[in-house]
Motif scaffolding. Structure first.
Motif, PDB file in Angstrom:
ATOM      1  N   VAL A   1       0.841  -1.205   0.000  1.00  0.00           N
ATOM      2  CA  VAL A   1       0.000   0.000   0.000  1.00  0.00           C
ATOM      3  C   VAL A   1       0.874   1.251   0.000  1.00  0.00           C
ATOM      4  CG1 VAL A   1      -1.793   1.282   1.231  1.00  0.00           C
ATOM      5  CG2 VAL A   1      -1.887  -1.216   1.146  1.00  0.00           C
ATOM      6  N   THR A   2       1.945   1.227   0.787  1.00  0.00           N
ATOM      7  CA  THR A   2       2.896   2.347   0.814  1.00  0.00           C
ATOM      8  C   THR A   2       3.540   2.541  -0.554  1.00  0.00           C
ATOM      9  OG1 THR A   2       3.362   1.943   3.152  1.00  0.00           O
ATOM     10  CG2 THR A   2       4.957   3.259   1.945  1.00  0.00           C
ATOM     11  N   GLU A   3       3.877   1.440  -1.186  1.00  0.00           N
ATOM     12  CA  GLU A   3       4.483   1.471  -2.521  1.00  0.00           C
ATOM     13  C   GLU A   3       3.538   2.114  -3.534  1.00  0.00           C
ATOM     14  OE1 GLU A   3       5.365  -2.106  -5.563  1.00  0.00           O
ATOM     15  OE2 GLU A   3       6.429  -2.306  -3.659  1.00  0.00           O
TER      16      GLU A   3
ATOM     17  N   GLY B   1     -10.873  -6.761  10.907  1.00  0.00           N
ATOM     18  CA  GLY B   1     -10.958  -5.415  11.443  1.00  0.00           C
ATOM     19  C   GLY B   1      -9.661  -4.640  11.403  1.00  0.00           C
ATOM     20  N   GLU B   2      -8.576  -5.290  10.992  1.00  0.00           N
ATOM     21  CA  GLU B   2      -7.300  -4.580  10.835  1.00  0.00           C
ATOM     22  C   GLU B   2      -7.422  -3.572   9.697  1.00  0.00           C
ATOM     23  OE1 GLU B   2      -3.314  -3.657  11.540  1.00  0.00           O
ATOM     24  OE2 GLU B   2      -4.329  -5.291  12.595  1.00  0.00           O
ATOM     25  N   VAL B   3      -6.972  -2.330   9.965  1.00  0.00           N
ATOM     26  CA  VAL B   3      -7.048  -1.278   8.953  1.00  0.00           C
ATOM     27  C   VAL B   3      -5.644  -0.764   8.641  1.00  0.00           C
ATOM     28  CG1 VAL B   3      -7.987   0.972   8.324  1.00  0.00           C
ATOM     29  CG2 VAL B   3      -9.349  -0.585   9.728  1.00  0.00           C
ATOM     30  N   ILE B   4      -5.327  -0.705   7.366  1.00  0.00           N
ATOM     31  CA  ILE B   4      -4.054  -0.148   6.893  1.00  0.00           C
ATOM     32  C   ILE B   4      -4.346   1.240   6.316  1.00  0.00           C
ATOM     33  CG2 ILE B   4      -2.168  -0.422   5.237  1.00  0.00           C
ATOM     34  CD1 ILE B   4      -2.760  -3.468   5.353  1.00  0.00           C
ATOM     35  N   ASN B   5      -3.691   2.255   6.833  1.00  0.00           N
ATOM     36  CA  ASN B   5      -3.897   3.630   6.390  1.00  0.00           C
ATOM     37  C   ASN B   5      -2.581   4.244   5.936  1.00  0.00           C
ATOM     38  OD1 ASN B   5      -6.712   4.088   6.871  1.00  0.00           O
ATOM     39  ND2 ASN B   5      -6.310   4.187   9.069  1.00  0.00           N
ATOM     40  N   ILE B   6      -2.557   4.760   4.717  1.00  0.00           N
ATOM     41  CA  ILE B   6      -1.368   5.432   4.192  1.00  0.00           C
ATOM     42  C   ILE B   6      -1.789   6.768   3.574  1.00  0.00           C
ATOM     43  CG2 ILE B   6       0.576   5.321   2.581  1.00  0.00           C
ATOM     44  CD1 ILE B   6       0.778   3.253   4.802  1.00  0.00           C
ATOM     45  N   GLY B   7      -1.096   7.829   3.934  1.00  0.00           N
ATOM     46  CA  GLY B   7      -1.377   9.144   3.354  1.00  0.00           C
ATOM     47  C   GLY B   7      -2.343   9.952   4.199  1.00  0.00           C
ATOM     48  N   ASP B   8      -3.147  10.778   3.523  1.00  0.00           N
ATOM     49  CA  ASP B   8      -4.039  11.726   4.197  1.00  0.00           C
ATOM     50  C   ASP B   8      -5.350  11.061   4.601  1.00  0.00           C
ATOM     51  OD1 ASP B   8      -2.314  14.099   3.766  1.00  0.00           O
ATOM     52  OD2 ASP B   8      -2.736  13.702   1.651  1.00  0.00           O
ATOM     53  N   THR B   9      -5.248  10.006   5.375  1.00  0.00           N
ATOM     54  CA  THR B   9      -6.412   9.179   5.696  1.00  0.00           C
ATOM     55  C   THR B   9      -7.299   9.775   6.770  1.00  0.00           C
ATOM     56  OG1 THR B   9      -5.040   7.882   7.210  1.00  0.00           O
ATOM     57  CG2 THR B   9      -5.289   7.044   4.969  1.00  0.00           C
TER      58      THR B   9
ATOM     59  N   ASN C   1      -7.491  20.998  -1.845  1.00  0.00           N
ATOM     60  CA  ASN C   1      -6.070  20.780  -2.153  1.00  0.00           C
ATOM     61  C   ASN C   1      -5.919  19.562  -3.069  1.00  0.00           C
ATOM     62  OD1 ASN C   1      -3.325  20.273  -2.196  1.00  0.00           O
ATOM     63  ND2 ASN C   1      -3.066  20.262   0.017  1.00  0.00           N
ATOM     64  N   LYS C   2      -5.442  19.798  -4.274  1.00  0.00           N
ATOM     65  CA  LYS C   2      -5.345  18.720  -5.262  1.00  0.00           C
ATOM     66  C   LYS C   2      -4.278  17.687  -4.930  1.00  0.00           C
ATOM     67  CE  LYS C   2      -2.245  21.349  -8.304  1.00  0.00           C
ATOM     68  NZ  LYS C   2      -1.063  20.538  -8.010  1.00  0.00           N
ATOM     69  N   ASP C   3      -3.387  17.989  -3.987  1.00  0.00           N
ATOM     70  CA  ASP C   3      -2.303  17.065  -3.643  1.00  0.00           C
ATOM     71  C   ASP C   3      -2.677  16.065  -2.550  1.00  0.00           C
ATOM     72  OD1 ASP C   3      -0.501  18.218  -5.489  1.00  0.00           O
ATOM     73  OD2 ASP C   3      -0.028  19.820  -4.071  1.00  0.00           O
ATOM     74  N   LEU C   4      -3.848  16.200  -1.969  1.00  0.00           N
ATOM     75  CA  LEU C   4      -4.285  15.236  -0.959  1.00  0.00           C
ATOM     76  C   LEU C   4      -4.404  13.850  -1.590  1.00  0.00           C
ATOM     77  CD1 LEU C   4      -7.080  17.392   0.728  1.00  0.00           C
ATOM     78  CD2 LEU C   4      -4.967  16.621   1.855  1.00  0.00           C
ATOM     79  N   PHE C   5      -3.970  12.832  -0.861  1.00  0.00           N
ATOM     80  CA  PHE C   5      -3.967  11.479  -1.412  1.00  0.00           C
ATOM     81  C   PHE C   5      -3.950  10.474  -0.259  1.00  0.00           C
ATOM     82  CE2 PHE C   5      -1.279   8.238  -4.030  1.00  0.00           C
ATOM     83  CZ  PHE C   5      -2.421   7.531  -4.386  1.00  0.00           C
ATOM     84  N   ALA C   6      -4.881   9.552  -0.261  1.00  0.00           N
ATOM     85  CA  ALA C   6      -4.989   8.578   0.828  1.00  0.00           C
ATOM     86  C   ALA C   6      -5.387   7.213   0.284  1.00  0.00           C
ATOM     87  CB  ALA C   6      -6.021   9.043   1.850  1.00  0.00           C
ATOM     88  N   ILE C   7      -4.890   6.169   0.935  1.00  0.00           N
ATOM     89  CA  ILE C   7      -5.282   4.787   0.615  1.00  0.00           C
ATOM     90  C   ILE C   7      -5.534   4.060   1.930  1.00  0.00           C
ATOM     91  CG2 ILE C   7      -4.703   2.654  -0.599  1.00  0.00           C
ATOM     92  CD1 ILE C   7      -2.475   4.202  -2.049  1.00  0.00           C
ATOM     93  N   SER C   8      -6.663   3.355   2.016  1.00  0.00           N
ATOM     94  CA  SER C   8      -6.990   2.573   3.206  1.00  0.00           C
ATOM     95  C   SER C   8      -7.493   1.192   2.796  1.00  0.00           C
ATOM     96  CB  SER C   8      -8.078   3.265   4.042  1.00  0.00           C
ATOM     97  OG  SER C   8      -7.652   4.524   4.506  1.00  0.00           O
TER      98      SER C   8
END
Length: 321
Positions: A14-16, A53-61, A40-47
């Motif tokens: 996900v980080t990649e 129930g484990e949640v992986i959050n990367i970026g502007d989550t 802001n057009k640069d906001l970017f998030a992946i979850s």
């Protein structure tokens, strides 16, 4: 075939994906809704939310963006909960229009029903169906309570977005009254339109959308709140709706290239459901010509292809500690 992957490896993937596409400058913010044009057009998030129930959050989550058309999934679920699958099919339908999400022509071509609750006409019709009929406050409470159950937490109204939406929703006003003409709206048209506009103006995070997607993937059981939100038998119904029209006129191309049923919104969010495996969401404001987030699409496709997963294939992943 089962492929084993550690939780650490999945987080690294996900980080990649986030690193791979965060610099992408394609697309543009939705500008027909003034509020969205200024995000802001640069906001970017992946979850990603897994079945345990484990949640992986990367970026502007943690950033709460306008849920917009992704809310159609939530309210379609509420209509299914209140009426059942057969009645939803009778009153709204489950057909893809093959036309833009706000098409008036689609109503004229299929005057017998609004086609699907995941385009504007069907979503306004769904809002009109929500019980109790005629009581705006009670209907709104039912809508937001249902969304909170699916997300695992509350989603506040973005007042400025609601104001911006209400001032520019002329096309949707036309849709609401055209539905009335064809007896395909089941409450006051202006009331239904206001409910739809308000639900689109809720603020949601990528994590909340991933939890919603995981709840659908998990037969209606929210893996984070540990609550059964809706009957397991409804999960295939909502997933089929997402599959057929989640990306509007690009839905076929999306499924072909990504392998995951997903629903987009012009706020920049995308919600993806892989039954029995996980829910995934991504957010980035710049959109392509059909109103779908460019970076969110790229990130989800990248993750799905790297995992060699496809809703139409037999491969599955087993997450190891």
């Amino acid at each position: 075939m089962d492929n084993k992957i550690s939780l650490t490896q999945l987080k690294e993937l996900v980080t990649e994906a986030h690193e791979q596409f965060k610099g992408n400058t394609d697309g543009a913010n939705a500008d027909y809704i003034p509020y969205l044009a200024n995000i802001n057009k640069d906001l970017f998030a992946i979850s990603i939310c897994l079945m345990d129930g484990e949640v992986i959050n990367i970026g502007d989550t943690n950033y709460a963006f306008g849920i917009e058309s992704v809310s159609k999934v939530h309210t379609a679920i509420l209509a299914l909960r209140q009426y059942g699958a057969d009645k939803l099919l009778e009153l709204i339908g489950a057909d893809a229009t093959g036309l833009p999400f706000n098409s008036i022509m689609a109503i004229l071509l299929e005057s017998d029903h609004p086609s699907t609750p995941l385009v504007n006409s069907g979503a306004i019709s769904a809002c009109s169906m929500i019980m109790p009929i005629g009581d705006s406050d009670a209907k709104w409470k039912a809508i937001v309570d249902n969304i909170a159950e699916l997300c695992g937490s509350e989603t506040p109204l973005i007042g400025e977005l609601y104001k911006s939406e209400s001032a520019t929703n002329f096309n949707n006003k036309s849709i609401a009254w055209l539905l009335k003409n064809y007896n395909r709206i089941y409450d006051d048209p202006d009331l239904a339109l206001d409910l739809y506009t308000r639900q689109c103006s809720l603020g949601v995070t990528s994590e909340q959308l991933a939890i919603t997607a995981a709840t659908i993937a998990n037969d209606g059981y929210n893996p984070v709140s540990k609550k059964q939100v809706f009957k397991a038998s409804l999960s295939p119904k909502i997933t089929s709706l997402i599959s057929t029209v989640g990306f509007y006129e690009h839905s076929g191309d999306w499924l072909y290239s990504s392998g995951i049923p997903a629903k987009s919104g012009v706020g920049g969010g995308v919600l993806g459901v892989l039954p029995g495996q996980f829910g995934i969401a991504a957010f980035a404001p710049p959109l392509d010509g059909a109103g779908n987030s460019v970076k969110a699409q790229l990130a989800i496709k990248y993750i799905m292809n790297k995992l060699n997963l496809n809703v139409f294939g037999g491969n599955r992943i087993i997450i190891e500690d």
